[in-house]
Design a protein around this motif. Structure first.
Motif, PDB file in Angstrom:
ATOM      1  N   TYR A  72      -2.031   6.383  -0.536  1.00 64.59           N
ATOM      2  CA  TYR A  72      -3.211   5.851   0.136  1.00 64.59           C
ATOM      3  C   TYR A  72      -3.316   6.316   1.589  1.00 64.59           C
ATOM      4  O   TYR A  72      -4.348   6.151   2.216  1.00 64.59           O
ATOM      5  CB  TYR A  72      -3.161   4.317   0.147  1.00 64.59           C
ATOM      6  CG  TYR A  72      -3.665   3.681  -1.123  1.00 64.59           C
ATOM      7  CD1 TYR A  72      -2.872   3.635  -2.261  1.00 64.59           C
ATOM      8  CD2 TYR A  72      -4.939   3.122  -1.189  1.00 64.59           C
ATOM      9  CE1 TYR A  72      -3.329   3.058  -3.431  1.00 64.59           C
ATOM     10  CE2 TYR A  72      -5.398   2.541  -2.356  1.00 64.59           C
ATOM     11  CZ  TYR A  72      -4.590   2.508  -3.464  1.00 64.59           C
ATOM     12  OH  TYR A  72      -5.050   1.923  -4.609  1.00 64.59           O
ATOM     13  N   LEU A 123     -11.409   2.117  -0.315  1.00 67.95           N
ATOM     14  CA  LEU A 123     -10.557   1.063  -0.846  1.00 67.95           C
ATOM     15  C   LEU A 123     -11.361  -0.127  -1.332  1.00 67.95           C
ATOM     16  O   LEU A 123     -12.502  -0.323  -0.926  1.00 67.95           O
ATOM     17  CB  LEU A 123      -9.579   0.593   0.239  1.00 67.95           C
ATOM     18  CG  LEU A 123      -8.823   1.673   0.994  1.00 67.95           C
ATOM     19  CD1 LEU A 123      -7.903   1.022   2.021  1.00 67.95           C
ATOM     20  CD2 LEU A 123      -8.017   2.541   0.051  1.00 67.95           C
ATOM     21  N   GLU A 183      -7.741  -4.370  -0.921  1.00 69.46           N
ATOM     22  CA  GLU A 183      -6.921  -3.314  -0.307  1.00 69.46           C
ATOM     23  C   GLU A 183      -7.250  -3.161   1.172  1.00 69.46           C
ATOM     24  O   GLU A 183      -6.350  -3.050   2.015  1.00 69.46           O
ATOM     25  CB  GLU A 183      -7.155  -1.979  -1.026  1.00 69.46           C
ATOM     26  CG  GLU A 183      -6.508  -1.917  -2.398  1.00 69.46           C
ATOM     27  CD  GLU A 183      -7.007  -0.732  -3.240  1.00 69.46           C
ATOM     28  OE1 GLU A 183      -6.435  -0.481  -4.292  1.00 69.46           O
ATOM     29  OE2 GLU A 183      -8.008  -0.076  -2.833  1.00 69.46           O
ATOM     30  N   ILE A 241       0.873  -1.186   0.000  1.00 73.96           N
ATOM     31  CA  ILE A 241       0.000   0.000   0.000  1.00 73.96           C
ATOM     32  C   ILE A 241       0.906   1.232   0.000  1.00 73.96           C
ATOM     33  O   ILE A 241       1.672   1.448   0.940  1.00 73.96           O
ATOM     34  CB  ILE A 241      -0.927   0.008   1.246  1.00 73.96           C
ATOM     35  CG1 ILE A 241      -1.879  -1.203   1.238  1.00 73.96           C
ATOM     36  CG2 ILE A 241      -1.706   1.323   1.353  1.00 73.96           C
ATOM     37  CD1 ILE A 241      -3.086  -1.093   0.356  1.00 73.96           C
TER      38      ILE A 241
END
Lengths: 289, 284
Positions: free
Chosen positions: A136, A144, A148, A132
């Motif tokens: 993010y 997400l 994720e 990640i």
């Protein structure tokens, strides 16, 4: 001798009309650095078992040891234990609660008493381990995708630098690519950091491919304990207790019955391929693993 | 006769970036989906997470309405308010988590909930409950408490509940995702039987490729569009395309593909172990 269970029993609602025995006289040791899979039908005691590993539940009978020490003995620091033995629950994305990804992953180290800088350092290491990126960090967890979110949750546990990582069906509800992504990640972590991994799964194909040792639970007892090949050899018995073997294992048995001299314990596509090619006097030249 | 038909169905969700403003940004979840599912068909929908499968499923019993385009269930437009209850009764839905769809404390009462709400006379409710439990193999558990059942049994109770409403079509959104291998088999066997014996149309969404090999037809979704459709045999021959879409093919099909690549003269898209055994015997 990382985690040892000695004659462990667990009863829900003892003494009430709802009394239910979840575990009966379980004995097992999970060594440092092992990659262990746990399978069993719904209600076989898997989830109860893993919650004993980091003292979320106290056994009704028997002892649980971590690095040789009785975790329910007098003066034992169980809060500390939970930093060493990290647990990722089923559908962990339901437990994301912070406003952004970074704060959520910082929650664990913050509770370990680290400074803000240390927390963020730990969190960014963990997030990069699960793939990640920095773009993010300030996103809301709700933006997400399923895969994720799941990786952020795993990062939340990794940020505490655990020695043992326990995961309850980490791939449930994910598509095949998401499934591989999570399992490859866990496998990498196991190889590179030597972290001990305990994986609870309903996918026989997944455990056959990834784990080194497989424990089968049935009605609160340990039914089998061995390598995936050894365990799946008992496919007929496994079906009686709500499980199965990987599809290729069945195929190999069919082929054997037809007189092909194949490796009937093959439990992955790779193993089956190699064995079938050998029967036809060919070797695997594609060079892929 | 077409059971489910969509024409250029598109759906936008609104994302609210800014908490103050009530002006959402539309995000397209379904894009010009045109499909036609005949009465009695068993159809499966595949696609990675976020590809639009569940959004499509929710349009099929009017839980969501199209932003553009039209959905007809047995010729009824889902936008027609007067037809809403007819549509919901005809197209029953089963979700992933069995615990979220069981409401009563006794199995038979749970199954009776649907017909009771439809105003079915008492005696007929009992008849329907009996037959629904029989069909799903749950008669022995009729007086049990649902919370003591296994996952596969709970899902079968949920299916019995839908069945008691006498639907023409059952839509299942990852009904086996939380089940163990035997539970998965039980649920699959139950819906295949309903499809065969009662002619109920089944639409199955799943991530387990092994579960779709007996379907009449498959739809593969990507980015809100239907990108592939055909029989399992036709589609599973396209292994590389599946992988590019974040999907997989059944384990046996993968093995066949690998063996063929290594030089064995095997047919494309071997779906079952029986086919594989036969094909290898022929090579001997």
């Amino acid at each position: 001798m990382s985690i040892t269970l000695e004659n462990v029993g667990f009863v829900y609602g003892a003494g009430s009309v709802y009394e239910k025995t979840a575990l009966k006289d379980v004995n097992l040791t999970i060594e440092d650095g092992e990659f262990v899979g746990i399978i069993g039908h719904t209600g076989s005691g898997k989830s109860t078992l893993i919650q004993l590993f980091n003292a979320l539940m106290q056994p009704t009978t028997g002892k649980v040891y971590y690095q040789g020490k009785d975790i329910w003995g007098p003066g034992y620091n169980r809060r500390e234990l939970r930093f060493h033995v990290g647990l990722v629950f089923q559908y962990p994305e339901h437990q994301l609660f912070e406003t952004d990804v970074m704060s959520d992953v910082c929650f664990g180290p913050k509770n370990q008493g680290l400074s803000k800088e240390e927390c963020e350092h730990q969190a960014s290491l963990a997030l990069s381990a699960v793939g990640i990126g920095e773009d993010y960090y300030k996103k809301s967890p709700f933006e997400l995708s399923g895969g994720e979110k799941r990786r952020v949750c795993i990062a939340g546990v990794l940020a505490m630098n655990p020695d043992v990582l326990i995961m309850d069906e980490p791939t449930a509800g994910l598509d095949p690519a998401g499934r591989d992504e999570i399992l490859d990640l866990i496998s990498r972590m196991h190889k590179n950091r030597g972290i001990t991994v305990v994986l609870v799964s309903h996918s026989m194909e997944d455990v056959a491919r990834y784990v080194e040792r497989l424990i089968v639970m049935n009605d609160g007892e340990k039914a089998y304990d061995g390598t995936p090949r050894e365990v799946f050899r008992n496919y007929e018995e496994l079906e009686k207790i709500g499980l199965s073997a990987p599809q290729v294992t069945y195929l190999m048995h069919d082929l054997k019955a037809k007189g092909f001299d194949v490796d009937e314990d093959a439990s992955t596509v790779e193993e089956a391929k190699t064995s079938i090619l050998k029967v036809f006097g060919m070797t695997d030249s594609s060079g892929e693993s | 006769m077409s059971m489910v038909r969509t024409d250029a169905l598109s759906h936008d969700y609104l994302i609210y970036e800014d908490e103050e403003s009530d002006q959402g940004t539309p995000v397209r979840a379904l894009s010009e989906v045109t499909i036609d599912i005949r009465e009695g068909e068993f159809v499966s929908i595949l696609g990675h997470n976020g590809s639009g499968k569940s959004t499509l499923a929710k349009h099929l019993n009017a839980l969501l309405l199209p932003t553009e385009g039209t959905v007809w269930i047995e010729g009824m437009d889902t936008k027609d308010d007067d037809k809403l209850w007819d549509i919901r009764q005809r197209a029953g839905m089963i979700f992933q988590n069995p615990d979220n769809q069981i409401i009563a404390s006794v199995v038979e009462e749970d199954v009776a909930f649907g017909p009771e709400n439809m105003g079915v006379p008492t005696q007929e409710i009992w008849d329907r409950v009996n037959s629904a439990l029989e069909r799903t193999g749950m008669t022995a558990y009729r007086e049990h408490s649902p919370n003591r059942l296994s996952g596969g049994q709970k899902q079968r109770v949920a299916i019995a509940g839908v069945l008691a409403m006498q639907p023409k079509c059952i839509i299942m959104d990852e009904p086996t995702a939380m089940l163990d291998p035997v539970g998965r088999k039980e649920v699959l066997a139950a819906v295949h039987q309903l499809n065969r014996e009662l002619g109920i149309t089944v639409i199955l969404i799943t991530h387990y490729m092994e579960e779709v090999i007996d379907s009449d037809r498959l739809f593969v979704m990507n980015k809100g569009r239907v990108v592939m459709s055909g029989t399992p045999k036709e589609l599973f021959a396209r292994v590389e395309e599946f992988e590019e879409l974040g999907l997989a093919v059944p384990q046996i099909t993968m093995l066949g593909y690998e063996l063929k690549k290594a030089g064995l003269d095997l047919p494309d898209a071997i779906l079952t172990r029986e086919e594989m055994t036969e094909a290898l015997c022929r090579l001997r």
